[in-house]
Design a protein around this motif. Structure first.
Motif: not given
Length: 428
Positions: A97-98, A209-216, A272-274
């Protein structure tokens, strides 16, 4: 210069090691760097994600470097390839997200700044002479001052601060360049295309590719705080009623978890923003109510403040001592109340974790109402005697009970917010 002689023992007084022992030690030494690294990687999820993110950034830099390394691509973009590399370095963030937020901000800022800068440069070129410098100065002042003021507006600063900064930079560079109008247009076009290439590579690698989610990260950290406060509440109850020995007291400090919850506001706002920029993935759809996470975070911090304030009850001279008879009559009901509050926290956290409606109106709120009734039945200060010491001890215990009532009120509000989250978030 003097020298120091060091005696090397010849083995006397040294217990010899068996061959098996030597082999075991040798195996440990050989396996230490690799095995320990991978064990640490498995046990520490955040460290694993750091390594993955670093590899992804390296791969993205290799891809954009091809614009320089491959002659056919270099002939197309030329020296403007450095803008693609710069875009990857600046835009690629830890969370998907960032990265998306920064990339879109950079794209919007570049397009608007370059477009308006080209128009201003063309107009200044048409005026010519001394008027050209005056037009450039006026436009730079007006747009620079207006954009800088806009950056200070809270809603703009929260989501579009980086884009506004890029707008100021791009507009100023294009207008002040002093090149001919057609050259300005060509340079702006080439730079925009290379920036778009860099952003596309960042977006592809970050999201696919192996996403790193801010929501998680936000979801998991919020759930962990429910458990932390439940453990802190139980730990305080054990210390207050003397159910732990000195060794257990030193090994567990319930206030440390509360302090970590108190310091979570900035992290929550960033996540939350990301998360609001991230596309639909896994269990989080479009327009997911991330704003309620901020409310729940505030509720948890309020609750942590109340629990942390109870630390004074352990050492306050107004509190009855562990051996005093004033705590004993209320020990069992208070411990039952604390257990109910801890259960409520875990139940709310479990509801968010599994994304299932907690049924606060059917189970949690009635239980909290029962806890409130039980607290009202605990003896007040007037029942503890008439002399000053007894009255002081009674007031100290009343302070503890009042804090518990305050916690019940905060949990009722928290249960309502979790129920709202379930309705807006589509919990099953």
């Amino acid at each position: 210069m003097g020298s120091t002689v060091i005696d090397i023992p010849d083995g006397e007084g040294v217990v010899p090691c068996s061959k098996e022992k030597k082999k075991e030690v040798g195996d440990i030494c050989c396996q230490f760097p690799i095995d320990l690294f991978f064990k640490e990687m498995k046990s520490n999820k955040h460290m694993t994600r750091k390594v993955i993110h670093s590899i992804k950034v390296g791969v993205a830099l290799v891809f954009v470097s091809l614009l320089y390394l491959l002659d056919p691509l270099y002939k197309q973009v030329g020296e403007n390839a450095m803008w693609a590399i710069m875009t990857v370095v600046v835009v690629f963030e830890f969370f998907a997200g960032a990265t998306l937020s920064k990339g879109i901000n950079r794209g919007i800022g570049t397009v608007l700044g370059g477009g308006l800068g080209c128009l201003a440069a063309i107009f200044a070129q048409a005026v010519g002479g001394v008027g050209k410098a005056i037009i450039v100065a006026i436009t730079v002042f007006i747009f620079g001052a207006a954009a800088t003021y806009t950056r200070q507006v809270p809603n703009v600063k929260k989501k579009f601060d980086y884009g506004t900064m890029i707008f100021i930079l791009t507009f100023s560079l294009v207008v002040v360049s002093g090149l001919r109008a057609e050259q300005v247009l060509e340079i702006a076009r080439d730079r925009l295309s290379t920036i778009a290439m860099g952003f596309a590579i960042c977006l592809f690698i970050s999201l696919l590719v192996f996403p790193i989610w801010a929501s998680d990260e936000l979801h998991d950290s919020l759930i962990a705080r429910f458990e932390d406060l439940a453990v802190s509440l139980e730990g305080f109850s054990k210390e207050y009623f003397g159910n732990v020995n000195e060794k257990e007291k030193s090994s567990f400090n319930f206030s440390s978890k509360c302090k970590s919850v108190l310091h979570s506001k900035t992290k929550d706002e960033s996540l939350v923003n990301f998360a609001s920029w991230e596309p639909w993935h896994a269990k989080f759809g479009f327009c997911y109510p991330w704003g309620i996470y901020l409310k729940l975070g505030e509720d948890l911090r309020d609750l942590a403040t109340t629990i942390l304030s109870l630390k004074g009850c352990l050492k306050s001279p107004t509190q009855p001592s562990e051996s005093n008879t004033f705590r004993q009559p209320v020990k069992e009901p208070c411990e039952a109340i604390v257990a109910s509050l801890a259960w409520t926290l875990r139940e709310l956290g479990e509801s968010i974790k599994k994304m299932k409606k907690c049924g606060s109106e059917d189970s949690i709120l009635p239980k909290l109402k029962t806890v409130r009734q039980e607290l009202s039945q605990i003896p007040g200060p007037s029942t503890f005697g008439t002399n000053d010491l007894e009255r002081t001890d009674g007031l100290g215990l009343a302070t503890f009970v009042y804090s518990m009532v305050e916690m019940v009120e905060k949990m009722e509000e928290m249960a309502i917010h979790v129920e709202q989250l379930g309705q807006l978030g589509g919990f099953s």
